[in-house]
Write a protein that holds these residues in place. Structure first.
Motif, PDB file in Angstrom:
ATOM      1  N   ASP A 178      -3.133  29.692 -13.736  1.00 35.85           N
ATOM      2  CA  ASP A 178      -4.858  29.544 -13.189  1.00 35.85           C
ATOM      3  C   ASP A 178      -4.565  29.746 -11.977  1.00 35.85           C
ATOM      4  O   ASP A 178      -5.797  30.573 -11.271  1.00 35.85           O
ATOM      5  N   ILE A 179      -3.631  28.773 -10.984  1.00 39.39           N
ATOM      6  CA  ILE A 179      -2.851  29.773  -9.667  1.00 39.39           C
ATOM      7  C   ILE A 179      -3.358  31.257  -9.370  1.00 39.39           C
ATOM      8  O   ILE A 179      -3.370  32.035  -8.676  1.00 39.39           O
ATOM      9  N   PHE A 180      -2.339  32.193 -10.421  1.00 38.97           N
ATOM     10  CA  PHE A 180      -2.034  33.434 -10.352  1.00 38.97           C
ATOM     11  C   PHE A 180      -2.948  34.102 -10.768  1.00 38.97           C
ATOM     12  O   PHE A 180      -3.466  35.067  -9.499  1.00 38.97           O
ATOM     13  N   ALA A 191     -12.884  32.960 -10.577  1.00 40.63           N
ATOM     14  CA  ALA A 191     -12.133  32.239  -9.709  1.00 40.63           C
ATOM     15  C   ALA A 191     -13.127  30.877  -9.264  1.00 40.63           C
ATOM     16  O   ALA A 191     -12.416  29.629  -8.704  1.00 40.63           O
ATOM     17  N   LEU A 192     -14.366  30.779  -9.308  1.00 43.19           N
ATOM     18  CA  LEU A 192     -15.081  29.498  -8.808  1.00 43.19           C
ATOM     19  C   LEU A 192     -14.705  28.890  -9.889  1.00 43.19           C
ATOM     20  O   LEU A 192     -14.375  27.236 -10.378  1.00 43.19           O
ATOM     21  N   ALA A 193     -15.042  28.835 -11.425  1.00 44.87           N
ATOM     22  CA  ALA A 193     -14.519  28.313 -12.549  1.00 44.87           C
ATOM     23  C   ALA A 193     -13.165  27.225 -12.654  1.00 44.87           C
ATOM     24  O   ALA A 193     -13.180  26.111 -12.662  1.00 44.87           O
ATOM     25  N   ILE A 194     -11.837  28.368 -12.082  1.00 45.52           N
ATOM     26  CA  ILE A 194     -10.642  27.715 -11.067  1.00 45.52           C
ATOM     27  C   ILE A 194     -10.960  26.642 -10.415  1.00 45.52           C
ATOM     28  O   ILE A 194     -10.805  25.777 -10.880  1.00 45.52           O
ATOM     29  N   LEU A 195     -11.730  26.584  -9.695  1.00 48.84           N
ATOM     30  CA  LEU A 195     -11.554  25.789  -9.159  1.00 48.84           C
ATOM     31  C   LEU A 195     -12.414  24.666  -9.070  1.00 48.84           C
ATOM     32  O   LEU A 195     -12.147  23.160  -9.204  1.00 48.84           O
ATOM     33  N   ASP A 196     -13.071  25.239 -10.353  1.00 47.32           N
ATOM     34  CA  ASP A 196     -14.477  23.392 -10.116  1.00 47.32           C
ATOM     35  C   ASP A 196     -13.127  22.774 -11.650  1.00 47.32           C
ATOM     36  O   ASP A 196     -13.016  21.582 -11.676  1.00 47.32           O
ATOM     37  N   LYS A 197     -12.164  23.592 -12.069  1.00 49.79           N
ATOM     38  CA  LYS A 197     -11.139  23.719 -13.454  1.00 49.79           C
ATOM     39  C   LYS A 197     -10.475  22.107 -12.572  1.00 49.79           C
ATOM     40  O   LYS A 197     -10.488  20.947 -13.185  1.00 49.79           O
ATOM     41  N   TYR A 198     -10.172  22.512 -11.356  1.00 49.77           N
ATOM     42  CA  TYR A 198      -9.466  21.523 -10.536  1.00 49.77           C
ATOM     43  C   TYR A 198     -10.123  20.538  -9.065  1.00 49.77           C
ATOM     44  O   TYR A 198      -9.024  19.809  -8.351  1.00 49.77           O
ATOM     45  N   LYS A 199     -11.385  20.452  -9.381  1.00 56.28           N
ATOM     46  CA  LYS A 199     -12.185  19.892  -8.356  1.00 56.28           C
ATOM     47  C   LYS A 199     -12.043  19.040  -8.190  1.00 56.28           C
ATOM     48  O   LYS A 199     -11.445  17.692  -7.319  1.00 56.28           O
ATOM     49  N   GLU A 200     -11.278  18.163  -9.302  1.00 59.50           N
ATOM     50  CA  GLU A 200     -10.565  16.584  -9.558  1.00 59.50           C
ATOM     51  C   GLU A 200      -9.149  16.525  -8.131  1.00 59.50           C
ATOM     52  O   GLU A 200      -8.500  15.135  -8.280  1.00 59.50           O
ATOM     53  N   TYR A 201      -8.378  17.301  -8.039  1.00 62.06           N
ATOM     54  CA  TYR A 201      -7.152  17.598  -7.621  1.00 62.06           C
ATOM     55  C   TYR A 201      -7.677  16.982  -6.168  1.00 62.06           C
ATOM     56  O   TYR A 201      -7.579  17.404  -5.301  1.00 62.06           O
ATOM     57  N   ASP A 202      -5.955  15.877  -6.449  1.00 67.22           N
ATOM     58  CA  ASP A 202      -6.329  15.006  -5.092  1.00 67.22           C
ATOM     59  C   ASP A 202      -5.851  15.603  -4.083  1.00 67.22           C
ATOM     60  O   ASP A 202      -4.169  16.220  -4.171  1.00 67.22           O
ATOM     61  N   GLY A 203      -5.556  15.284  -2.359  1.00 69.16           N
ATOM     62  CA  GLY A 203      -4.677  16.159  -1.713  1.00 69.16           C
ATOM     63  C   GLY A 203      -6.338  17.208  -1.093  1.00 69.16           C
ATOM     64  O   GLY A 203      -6.730  17.355  -1.420  1.00 69.16           O
ATOM     65  N   LEU A 263      -3.571  27.458   1.679  1.00 69.63           N
ATOM     66  CA  LEU A 263      -5.456  26.842   1.019  1.00 69.63           C
ATOM     67  C   LEU A 263      -6.030  25.360   1.126  1.00 69.63           C
ATOM     68  O   LEU A 263      -5.445  25.112   0.115  1.00 69.63           O
ATOM     69  N   ALA A 264      -7.314  25.368   2.267  1.00 76.42           N
ATOM     70  CA  ALA A 264      -7.284  23.960   2.048  1.00 76.42           C
ATOM     71  C   ALA A 264      -8.718  23.805   1.465  1.00 76.42           C
ATOM     72  O   ALA A 264      -9.569  24.995   1.423  1.00 76.42           O
ATOM     73  N   LYS A 265      -9.046  22.854   0.610  1.00 73.29           N
ATOM     74  CA  LYS A 265     -10.678  22.655   0.338  1.00 73.29           C
ATOM     75  C   LYS A 265     -11.506  22.936   0.893  1.00 73.29           C
ATOM     76  O   LYS A 265     -12.854  23.792   0.763  1.00 73.29           O
ATOM     77  N   THR A 266     -11.149  23.159   2.952  1.00 74.27           N
ATOM     78  CA  THR A 266     -12.283  22.978   3.632  1.00 74.27           C
ATOM     79  C   THR A 266     -11.993  24.989   4.294  1.00 74.27           C
ATOM     80  O   THR A 266     -13.400  25.366   4.641  1.00 74.27           O
ATOM     81  N   ASP A 267     -11.523  25.784   3.003  1.00 72.14           N
ATOM     82  CA  ASP A 267     -11.540  26.766   3.292  1.00 72.14           C
ATOM     83  C   ASP A 267     -12.560  27.645   2.326  1.00 72.14           C
ATOM     84  O   ASP A 267     -12.679  28.868   2.311  1.00 72.14           O
ATOM     85  N   ILE A 268     -13.017  26.989   1.770  1.00 76.85           N
ATOM     86  CA  ILE A 268     -13.808  27.474   0.951  1.00 76.85           C
ATOM     87  C   ILE A 268     -15.685  26.939   1.557  1.00 76.85           C
ATOM     88  O   ILE A 268     -15.617  26.012   1.590  1.00 76.85           O
ATOM     89  N   ILE A 269     -16.362  27.936   1.971  1.00 73.94           N
ATOM     90  CA  ILE A 269     -17.487  28.024   2.431  1.00 73.94           C
ATOM     91  C   ILE A 269     -18.718  28.860   2.264  1.00 73.94           C
ATOM     92  O   ILE A 269     -18.636  29.768   1.780  1.00 73.94           O
ATOM     93  N   ASN A 270     -20.045  27.646   1.654  1.00 72.91           N
ATOM     94  CA  ASN A 270     -20.992  28.812   0.710  1.00 72.91           C
ATOM     95  C   ASN A 270     -20.440  30.115   0.153  1.00 72.91           C
ATOM     96  O   ASN A 270     -21.051  31.256   0.114  1.00 72.91           O
ATOM     97  N   GLY A 271     -19.298  29.432  -1.121  1.00 73.87           N
ATOM     98  CA  GLY A 271     -19.065  30.476  -2.090  1.00 73.87           C
ATOM     99  C   GLY A 271     -17.798  31.199  -1.263  1.00 73.87           C
ATOM    100  O   GLY A 271     -17.609  32.510  -2.785  1.00 73.87           O
ATOM    101  N   SER A 272     -17.508  31.584  -0.816  1.00 76.20           N
ATOM    102  CA  SER A 272     -16.731  32.469  -0.344  1.00 76.20           C
ATOM    103  C   SER A 272     -15.627  31.657   0.312  1.00 76.20           C
ATOM    104  O   SER A 272     -16.058  30.618   0.874  1.00 76.20           O
ATOM    105  N   LEU A 273     -14.312  32.268   0.436  1.00 75.38           N
ATOM    106  CA  LEU A 273     -12.646  31.811   0.324  1.00 75.38           C
ATOM    107  C   LEU A 273     -13.094  32.333   2.005  1.00 75.38           C
ATOM    108  O   LEU A 273     -12.756  33.806   2.230  1.00 75.38           O
ATOM    109  N   GLU A 274     -12.564  31.715   3.694  1.00 73.41           N
ATOM    110  CA  GLU A 274     -12.828  31.997   4.421  1.00 73.41           C
ATOM    111  C   GLU A 274     -11.087  32.052   5.103  1.00 73.41           C
ATOM    112  O   GLU A 274     -10.531  30.041   5.415  1.00 73.41           O
TER     113      GLU A 274
END
Length: 443
Positions: free
Chosen positions: A277-279, A328-340, A295-306
């Protein structure tokens, strides 16, 4: 005042291998001499020129080092002679004391001389450039390569060889190239090289031309810095031409193969599924693996990677903005509970590459491709799964996107390449489909 070096004939019947040099000091009031720590073989010494005989076959470095030693000692004694006043203080005891002081100074290198030590100077260069950790690791490899070459030269031909930035020539660079090109064959004969300067990888593999080019480009940048800092007046690279890198047709997977890989059921192997999935996410955003891992969760801004690309941060600090597609959004949603703090559950880059190859194989993405072997420079037919890696994700992003928009500047703005970048052309292929669509515009 006059200073001369002399040897005294040995009273022993057996001719000594080396004898000490005596320093003789004469002025209007004294004529004294004292034994120094410098030794020379009698058959090599020319008393008329106070140097090693010109007709003797000697290593150039050995001859230069010996001449420097005589010059430095004379200079030191002359400076002390001029400093000490009145002259009636000059005596044999005074000369003995001065020679002792010189010996102590010799064992404590002057700051300027320390700075010319290659390893210390190279590390000084890295500090001055303030580069990223990944770049530092690359330069650390170059540093160790040069230090092993220095040791190899000492073991094989030049016992006193130093990779001195002031004396290195284009011929030395040619010797370095040959050493690195053949190191995989030399390693078994010279195990000491790896005891003193260990490699990161245990097995020494044959380097391809592109790898050698990268090493020498980094080394050239170091010599350019030395020149800018007035440490040297000319660079040996002014007479050494670095070959051009060679790249074959970029290899990447199609959009259909991306879907095949992403939809393949790996639920029974959750660890492999995560890396698959990461690939796919990397294929959707095109970032380098060095940026992907941070890449951190804070790098996602308004639906874009920055983010700002770390590899080119010295030359370009512009923020790269990549709008995220549905996958890409579906993969992020799949791992939204990932800690860290990090965006996705990434493992080490090496294990990530192993996982990508395994996922390709299980998903049946095994078509044969024509691959240019970077070590031999010859083409080979390989199964694409054996070539799969994190960098293929970046080529997949660029190659598939370029086919859709045909504007390199738009794609480059999201991949982190500069406009009109030569490197960018290595990531996209102007294939038959693109050519066909182009000529159809003429109908």
């Amino acid at each position: 005042m006059k200073l001369t070096f002399i040897t005294r004939k040995s009273t022993k019947k057996i001719k000594p291998q080396e004898v000490p040099l005596f320093l003789r000091l004469r002025d209007e009031s004294v004529d004294i001499w004292q034994k120094t720590a410098i030794k020379v073989a009698p058959e090599k010494w020319d008393q008329k020129t106070e140097s090693l005989k010109s007709r003797m076959v000697l290593n150039k470095q050995e001859r230069d080092d010996f001449a420097d030693e005589l010059f430095n000692l004379k200079k030191f004694v002359s400076q002390r002679y001029d400093k000490d006043s009145p002259k009636n203080l000059i005596s044999k005891a005074w000369l003995v004391d001065v020679l002792k002081q010189y010996g102590k100074q010799k064992n404590m290198p002057a700051p300027k001389e320390r700075a010319l030590d290659f390893e210390k100077l190279y590390r000084q260069y890295l500090l001055a450039k303030d580069i990223t950790d990944s770049r530092k690791r690359q330069h650390e490899v170059v540093l160790k390569d040069v230090l092993r070459f220095q040791l190899y030269e000492r073991l094989t031909s030049k016992k006193t060889f130093r990779f001195n930035v002031k004396t290195i020539t284009h011929l030395t660079l040619r010797d370095l190239w040959d050493f690195l090109d053949n190191e995989h064959q030399l390693c078994e004969s010279y195990p000491q090289l790896y005891e003193d300067v260990p490699k990161t990888r245990k097995k020494v593999k044959k380097r391809g031309t592109n790898s050698l080019v990268c090493i020498f480009k980094r080394l050239r940048a170091f010599f350019n810095w030395c020149k800018d800092e007035k440490i040297i007046s000319t660079s040996p690279f002014e007479e050494f031409s670095i070959p051009t890198e060679r790249y074959g047709t970029p290899i990447y997977i199609t959009k259909e193969e991306m879907h095949q890989l992403y939809s393949f059921d790996l639920s029974e192997e959750p660890a492999l599924e995560r890396q698959r999935d990461i690939f796919i996410f990397q294929c959707c955003v095109g970032c380098r693996v060095g940026d992907l891992v941070r890449l951190a969760k804070t790098d996602i801004i308004n639906g874009s990677l920055e983010y700002i690309a770390t590899k080119t941060i010295d030359e370009n600090q512009e923020t790269i903005v990549v709008p995220l597609n549905k996958t890409a959004l579906a993969i992020l949603d799949k791992y939204k509970e990932y800690d860290g703090e990090f965006l996705l559950p990434f493992i080490s880059p090496q294990k990530y590459n192993y996982a990508i190859k395994e996922a390709f194989k299980k998903a049946g993405i095994t078509r044969n491709v024509t691959w240019l072997n970077p070590q031999t420079g010859k083409e080979e037919k390989k199964s694409i799964d054996t070539l799969a890696s994190s960098h293929m994700a970046r080529r997949t992003f660029v190659g598939n996107l370029y086919k859709q928009v045909l504007d390199p500047n738009i794609v480059a703005s999201m991949s982190g390449h500069a406009e009109n970048s030569r490197a960018f052309s290595r990531y996209r292929e102007i294939d038959k489909e693109i050519k066909t669509n182009a000529v159809n515009l003429l109908d």
